[in-house]
Design an enzyme around this catalytic site. Structure first.
Site, PDB file in Angstrom:
ATOM      1  N   ASP A 203     -37.705  29.265   7.404  1.00 11.94           N
ATOM      2  CA  ASP A 203     -37.204  28.748   5.913  1.00 11.94           C
ATOM      3  C   ASP A 203     -37.021  27.482   5.802  1.00 11.94           C
ATOM      4  O   ASP A 203     -36.914  27.090   4.538  1.00 11.94           O
ATOM      5  CB  ASP A 203     -35.961  29.245   5.686  1.00 11.94           C
ATOM      6  CG  ASP A 203     -34.973  28.589   6.125  1.00 11.94           C
ATOM      7  OD1 ASP A 203     -34.864  27.994   7.418  1.00 11.94           O
ATOM      8  OD2 ASP A 203     -33.654  29.151   5.931  1.00 11.94           O
ATOM      9  N   GLU A 448     -35.821  32.634  17.530  1.00 13.59           N
ATOM     10  CA  GLU A 448     -35.866  33.906  17.045  1.00 13.59           C
ATOM     11  C   GLU A 448     -37.541  34.231  17.013  1.00 13.59           C
ATOM     12  O   GLU A 448     -38.036  34.822  16.129  1.00 13.59           O
ATOM     13  CB  GLU A 448     -35.435  33.955  15.235  1.00 13.59           C
ATOM     14  CG  GLU A 448     -34.094  33.417  15.375  1.00 13.59           C
ATOM     15  CD  GLU A 448     -33.365  33.693  14.157  1.00 13.59           C
ATOM     16  OE1 GLU A 448     -34.278  33.886  12.943  1.00 13.59           O
ATOM     17  OE2 GLU A 448     -32.330  33.761  13.645  1.00 13.59           O
ATOM     18  N   TYR A 501     -25.449  36.600  11.818  1.00 13.96           N
ATOM     19  CA  TYR A 501     -24.782  36.317  10.344  1.00 13.96           C
ATOM     20  C   TYR A 501     -23.933  37.201   9.741  1.00 13.96           C
ATOM     21  O   TYR A 501     -23.893  37.866   8.778  1.00 13.96           O
ATOM     22  CB  TYR A 501     -25.932  35.869   9.409  1.00 13.96           C
ATOM     23  CG  TYR A 501     -26.479  34.698   9.867  1.00 13.96           C
ATOM     24  CD1 TYR A 501     -26.040  33.523   9.338  1.00 13.96           C
ATOM     25  CD2 TYR A 501     -27.731  34.439  10.941  1.00 13.96           C
ATOM     26  CE1 TYR A 501     -26.664  32.204   9.456  1.00 13.96           C
ATOM     27  CE2 TYR A 501     -28.202  33.248  11.011  1.00 13.96           C
ATOM     28  CZ  TYR A 501     -27.723  32.153  10.521  1.00 13.96           C
ATOM     29  OH  TYR A 501     -28.125  30.890  10.569  1.00 13.96           O
ATOM     30  N   GLU A 537     -26.234  30.466  16.105  1.00 16.84           N
ATOM     31  CA  GLU A 537     -26.114  30.213  14.625  1.00 16.84           C
ATOM     32  C   GLU A 537     -25.139  31.254  14.074  1.00 16.84           C
ATOM     33  O   GLU A 537     -25.187  32.451  14.444  1.00 16.84           O
ATOM     34  CB  GLU A 537     -27.529  30.580  14.104  1.00 16.84           C
ATOM     35  CG  GLU A 537     -28.652  29.445  14.310  1.00 16.84           C
ATOM     36  CD  GLU A 537     -29.872  29.703  13.504  1.00 16.84           C
ATOM     37  OE1 GLU A 537     -29.903  30.549  12.409  1.00 16.84           O
ATOM     38  OE2 GLU A 537     -30.957  29.083  14.158  1.00 16.84           O
TER      39      GLU A 537
END
Ligand code: GCB
Length: 651
Positions: A203, A448, A501, A537
Site C-alpha cells: 500500500d 506478508e 488488525y 503490526e
C-alpha cells in the site's frame, strides 16, 4: 477486457541497455580516512522522462552519449530524492517506465598522478538502473534500496569534465522484488489505445529515483574490499572476531603477495584501546563497554572503531574506520536475549517517506525520527518493507535502536524458482551490507507473503537457510499474516512475527474483542511452533483533529483506545514468557496510491506525515516508558487522555 501481463514496460529496453555487468556488491560505505577521499555528487541533476508510450526512446536516441540538455528539454532534479512529488506535474508523479538523470563532474589530475583507484557509489536507485560514464555503459543493478558500486579509474578523464548518466526504470513485474503487474486496459470503449496501469500488492507509493547519496571516492590500488566483524562477550570482556578481505587492480595483482593487515581498536572518544596484526583473528577487549539498546543501560549504542589498515609490498596503506558495537544476540524457544539479558522490543513499523522528497534521504528527517523514537521510549523498529538508507542504520547503531532488517520482498506470491533465486540474492546483498551493524538483531526475509500457498513451504525453507548460511549470528524471521493453520513459512523461522488488525480490518468498531482475540491468537502461534512470538503490526487509521466520544473509527480516540486494548493483551502475553515484542503500525502517516480505502495516504501513523504527535503518540509514549520501567512525570501527559488511561486498570 483487461489483460494482466508479465511483460513489463522497459524490460525489453533493459536488455538493450545492459551492456554492463550487474554488480551485486555495493562495497563498504564511502568513508574518509588517511588513505581515502570522498566527494559527493549530490545536488541538482538534469532529468527527463522517457515518453510513456515510447519507453525505448532514450536508448534509441542514445541520451547517455552526451549531456541530455543537448538532445532535448531537461528539468532540474534533486539528488537524493524521489522524483515523483517534487513538481506540479501529474505525469511525473505517476510515471511508469524509464527516467533519465545526468550531471557532469571533475576528477582531479592529482588522483591520477597519485595512482589512486576511483570508485563510484550510489546508495540506491529504484528499481532497475543502468549507469553510464562518459557515454559507455558502466554497470547495472536490479532492485532499489541497496547500494551500487563500480570502479571508474579507467573510465574517467582526469582534470576534465566527465558525464554520468543514470537510467532508472520503476516497473514492477511478477519476477521483480517486490512484485507488481502492468495491466493493459484493452477495452477501447472505456480506455484510450495503449492505456496501461501498474498494480502492486503493497500500500505504499512505489516512489522512484536516486534515493540516496551518490559519491565518488578513492582508494590505493591495493584496497580493503570488505570487513566482517562479529562480537561476543565473556564476563566483562568483549571479543571481536574480524576478517578483512582485500583486493588489487589487475596489473598490480602481484602486490597481493606482500599484503598485510593491522588493526587498531579505538574507544568512542577515539583513544587507543588495543591492537592486532593479521587479516583475520580475534581481539580481546578487556572490561569492554557493551552495546546496549536504548533504556537498557545507562549508556546505549556504545561503539568502538576498528581502524583497519592494509598495506601492500610497497608499504602503501589503505585505511578504513569500521565501527563495532560489542554485543551478543541469542534466542531460544521463548526468548530473545542481548548480552544474556532478555530483550523486549518496544517499537514501530516505519517507512522511508516524507512529503516532497518521497523516499529520498533527508538528514533533518533522520534526526527528527530518532528524536521521536527516543521520546516515545521505543527501543526498536522494523525497516518495513525494504532495506533503509545506511545513514539511517548508522543512527540506529549510534542511538542504540534495535532493527529488524527487512528485505524488499513485500506481499510475495507465486514462489517460482526465478523469484526465489532473486530473493536469495537480495538477502545476500542485504546481509553483506548490514552484517556489521550492532543494531541489526534480526533479519526479516519479507512481509506478508501469501504463505498459505503450498509452494511457500519449500520456498521459505530455502530463502531462510540461504540467509542463515550468510549469517548465523542473528535469528531470521518473515512477517506473517495468513491464518496459522494455513501458513507454510512459520516452521522455517526462528521468531514468529505476525501482523494483526483486530477491530480495524475485522470486527471494526468492536474494541472490546481485541484482548481476547490477540491473547488467543498469539498463544496459539507459540504453541504451534514453540518459538518466541511478537506482534509486528497492529493499529488503526486516524485523521488528525477528528474526535468523537465514545470513540468512533478514524478518530484519534479510536486509535488510542484500540492501542490501550492491545496493551492489555500484550501485558498478558508478556507475563506468559514467550512474547518478545510489539510494534505499532505505523510510526507516521505515509503516502499510498490513490484509493477509496486510504484517505490521502495511510493514516495509521501515531505521528502525522509531518511528524507531529496524534493522541496515539502520547498514549504509546506512556506505555513504552511503563514497559521500560521508567515513570513519566504525570504532568508531562496531556490531560486529554489521562481520563482514557485511568479507565484502564493498567494505568
Ligand atoms: C499491513 C501491511 C502494511 C500496511 C498495513 C495497513 O498488513 O504490512 O504494509 O500498510 O497492513 O495499514 O493496512
Amino acid at each position: 477486457m483487461e489483460t494482466w501481463t508479465v511483460v513489463a514496460l522497459g524490460i525489453v529496453t533493459l536488455a538493450v541497455g545492459t551492456h554492463a555487468k550487474d554488480n551485486s556488491w555495493g562495497g563498504l560505505y564511502p568513508r574518509e580516512s588517511a588513505s581515502r577521499e570522498v566527494r559527493s555528487l549530490d545536488g541538482l541533476w538534469n532529468f527527463r522522462l522517457s515518453p510513456l508510450h515510447d519507453p525505448d526512446k532514450g536508448f534509441r536516441e542514445e541520451w547517455y552519449a552526451q549531456p541530455m540538455c543537448k538532445t532535448g528539454p531537461v528539468i532540474s532534479m534533486a539528488v537524493p530524492s524521489s522524483y515523483n512529488d517534487v513538481t506540479q506535474d501529474k505525469a511525473l508523479r505517476d510515471h511508469i517506465g524509464w527516467a533519465w538523470y545526468d550531471r557532469t563532474f571533475y576528477v582531479p589530475t592529482r588522483w591520477q598522478s597519485d595512482n589512486l583507484r576511483v570508485v563510484l557509489r550510489l546508495g540506491s536507485a529504484h528499481y532497475n538502473s543502468i549507469i553510464y560514464l562518459n557515454g559507455e555503459a558502466l554497470t547495472s543493478h536490479e532492485g532499489g534500496h541497496l547500494p551500487i558500486m563500480a570502479e571508474i579509474t579507467k573510465g574517467v578523464v582526469y582534470g576534465k569534465e566527465n558525464l554520468i548518466t543514470v537510467a532508472i526504470n520503476n516497473t514492477l513485474t511478477p519476477e521483480t522484488i517486490p512484485q507488481g503487474s502492468i495491466i493493459h486496459h484493452n477495452d477501447s470503449t472505456r480506455y484510450p489505445p495503449g492505456y496501461f496501469t501498474q498494480s502492486y500488492n503493497f500500500d505504499f507509493t512505489n516512489y522512484a529515483g536516486l534515493h540516496r547519496p551518490v559519491y565518488i571516492y578513492t582508494t590505493p590500488q591495493t584496497y580493503i574490499d570488505d570487513i566482517l566483524v562479529t562480537t561476543d562477550i565473556d564476563g566483562k570482556d568483549g571479543i571481536i572476531t574480524y576478517n578483512v578481505t582485500y583486493s588489487t587492480s589487475q596489473e598490480e595483482s602481484q602486490h597481493l603477495l606482500g599484503v598485510g593487515c593491522s588493526i587498531k581498536v579505538l574507544n568512542n572518544k577515539g583513544d587507543h584501546v588495543t591492537s592486532a596484526m593479521g587479516c583475520y583473528g580475534s581481539i580481546l577487549v578487556t572490561n569492554a563497554s557493551l552495546w546496549w539498546p536504548y533504556l537498557m543501560a545507562e549508556e546505549s549504542g556504545y561503539m568502538y572503531t576498528l581502524l583497519v589498515a592494509v598495506s601492500d609490498e610497497t608499504g602503501r596503506l589503505d585505511i578504513y574506520p569500521q565501527k563495532v558495537g560489542i554485543r551478543a544476540v541469542g534466542w531460544n524457544s521463548t526468548t530473545l536475549t542481548i548480552n544474556n539479558r532478555p530483550m523486549y522490543l518496544r517499537g514501530c513499523g516505519k517507512h522511508e517517506d516524507a512529503d516532497i522528497r518521497g523516499k529520498g534521504l533527508d538528514y533533518p528527517l533522520v534526526v527528527k525520527d530518532f528524536s521521536l523514537l527516543k521520546w516515545l521510549g521505543a527501543n526498536s523498529f522494523r525497516t518495513s518493507h525494504y532495506p533503509y538508507a545506511e545513514e539511517i542504520m548508522d543512527m540506529a547503531d549510534q542511538e542504540g535502536i534495535m532493527i529488524v532488517d527487512e528485505s524488499p520482498a513485500v506481499g510475495l506470491s507465486g514462489f517460482g524458482e526465478t523469484l526465489m533465486n532473486k530473493h536469495i540474492s537480495v538477502m545476500k546483498e542485504l546481509v553483506r551490507r548490514d552484517k556489521n551493524r550492532p543494531s541489526v538483531i534480526m533479519w526479516s526475509v519479507g512481509n506478508e507473503p501469501q504463505s498459505n500457498q503450498a509452494a511457500a513451504k519449500d520456498y521459505f525453507s530455502k530463502v531462510v537457510s540461504a540467509t542463515k548460511s550468510e549469517d548465523s549470528s542473528r535469528p531470521v524471521t518473515c512477517v506473517l499474516n495468513r491464518p496459522k493453520e494455513k501458513d507454510q513459512a512459520g516452521r522455517s523461522l526462528d521468531v514468529i512475527l505476525v501482523n494483526r488488525y483486530y477491530s480495524w480490518y475485522g470486527d471494526t468498531g468492536h474494541l472490546e474483542v481485541i484482548k481476547l482475540q490477540t491473547v488467543t491468537e498469539f498463544s496459539e502461534w507459540h504453541a504451534l511452533h514453540n518459538k518466541p512470538v511478537m506482534i509486528s503490526e497492529y493499529g488503526a487509521g486516524s485523521i488528525p483533529g477528528f474526535h468523537m466520544d465514545p470513540a468512533f473509527t478514524w478518530t484519534e480516540e479510536y486509535q488510542a483506545e484500540l492501542m490501550v486494548q492491545n496493551f492489555e493483551a500484550f501485558d498478558e502475553l508478556r507475563s506468559r514468557g514467550y512474547f518478545v515484542g510489539e510494534m505499532i503500525w505505523n510510526f507516521a502517516d505515509f503516502a499510498t496510491p490513490q484509493g477509496h480505502t486510504r484517505a490521502a495516504g495511510n493514516k495509521k501513523g501515531i505521528f502525522t506525515r509531518n511528524r507531529q504527535p496524534k493522541m496515539a503518540a502520547h498514549v504509546l509514549r506512556y506505555h513504552y516508558h511503563k514497559v521500560a520501567n521508567i515513570s513519566l512525570i504525570a504532568d508531562q501527559i496531556p490531560l486529554c487522555f489521562t481520563s482514557l488511561m485511568s479507565e484502564n486498570n493498567d494505568f
